[in-house]
Scaffold this motif. Structure first.
Motif, PDB file in Angstrom:
ATOM      1  N   ASN A   1       0.829  -1.217   0.000  1.00  0.00           N
ATOM      2  CA  ASN A   1       0.000   0.000   0.000  1.00  0.00           C
ATOM      3  C   ASN A   1       0.856   1.256   0.000  1.00  0.00           C
ATOM      4  O   ASN A   1       0.597   2.195  -0.753  1.00  0.00           O
ATOM      5  CB  ASN A   1      -0.949   0.018   1.203  1.00  0.00           C
ATOM      6  N   LYS A   2       1.886   1.276   0.838  1.00  0.00           N
ATOM      7  CA  LYS A   2       2.781   2.434   0.914  1.00  0.00           C
ATOM      8  C   LYS A   2       3.508   2.638  -0.409  1.00  0.00           C
ATOM      9  O   LYS A   2       3.622   3.763  -0.900  1.00  0.00           O
ATOM     10  CB  LYS A   2       3.784   2.248   2.058  1.00  0.00           C
ATOM     11  N   TRP A   3       4.002   1.558  -1.002  1.00  0.00           N
ATOM     12  CA  TRP A   3       4.729   1.662  -2.271  1.00  0.00           C
ATOM     13  C   TRP A   3       3.827   2.206  -3.375  1.00  0.00           C
ATOM     14  O   TRP A   3       4.245   3.040  -4.164  1.00  0.00           O
ATOM     15  CB  TRP A   3       5.290   0.318  -2.682  1.00  0.00           C
ATOM     16  N   VAL A   4       2.583   1.719  -3.416  1.00  0.00           N
ATOM     17  CA  VAL A   4       1.657   2.194  -4.449  1.00  0.00           C
ATOM     18  C   VAL A   4       1.359   3.673  -4.249  1.00  0.00           C
ATOM     19  O   VAL A   4       1.334   4.447  -5.211  1.00  0.00           O
ATOM     20  CB  VAL A   4       0.362   1.346  -4.451  1.00  0.00           C
ATOM     21  N   GLU A   5       1.149   4.109  -3.009  1.00  0.00           N
ATOM     22  CA  GLU A   5       0.917   5.530  -2.741  1.00  0.00           C
ATOM     23  C   GLU A   5       2.103   6.367  -3.199  1.00  0.00           C
ATOM     24  O   GLU A   5       1.929   7.418  -3.822  1.00  0.00           O
ATOM     25  CB  GLU A   5       0.674   5.749  -1.245  1.00  0.00           C
ATOM     26  N   GLU A   6       3.313   5.913  -2.875  1.00  0.00           N
ATOM     27  CA  GLU A   6       4.509   6.651  -3.281  1.00  0.00           C
ATOM     28  C   GLU A   6       4.645   6.700  -4.801  1.00  0.00           C
ATOM     29  O   GLU A   6       4.996   7.735  -5.368  1.00  0.00           O
ATOM     30  CB  GLU A   6       5.754   6.024  -2.664  1.00  0.00           C
TER      31      GLU A   6
END
Length: 75
Positions: free
Chosen positions: A17-22
């Protein structure tokens, strides 16, 4: 956009989730998204199920048909 995680490490799955947001912060245009789970051939070490990968793909708006590939070098 391709996001890869190990099906043998819950930590990498938890970071998706964090990687996709970034990545969305830097995304230009309407590029496709692909979620790939690796090490699916390591059945005894596997901690992420296909269903979990599909659910995550769906929650991120990634097509379920292309969301979670199960591929092994053995197959």
């Amino acid at each position: 956009m391709v996001v890869v995680f190990s099906t043998t490490q819950r930590e990498t799955f938890g970071s998706v989730n964090k990687w996709v947001e970034e990545m969305n912060d830097f995304e230009l245009g309407d590029s496709g998204k692909l979620l790939v789970g690796t090490k699916t051939d390591l059945v005894k070490e596997r901690v992420i199920s296909t269903e979990e990968g599909q659910a995550l793909g769906k929650s991120l708006g990634i097509s379920i048909l292309c969301a979670f590939f199960i591929r092994s070098l053995e197959s």
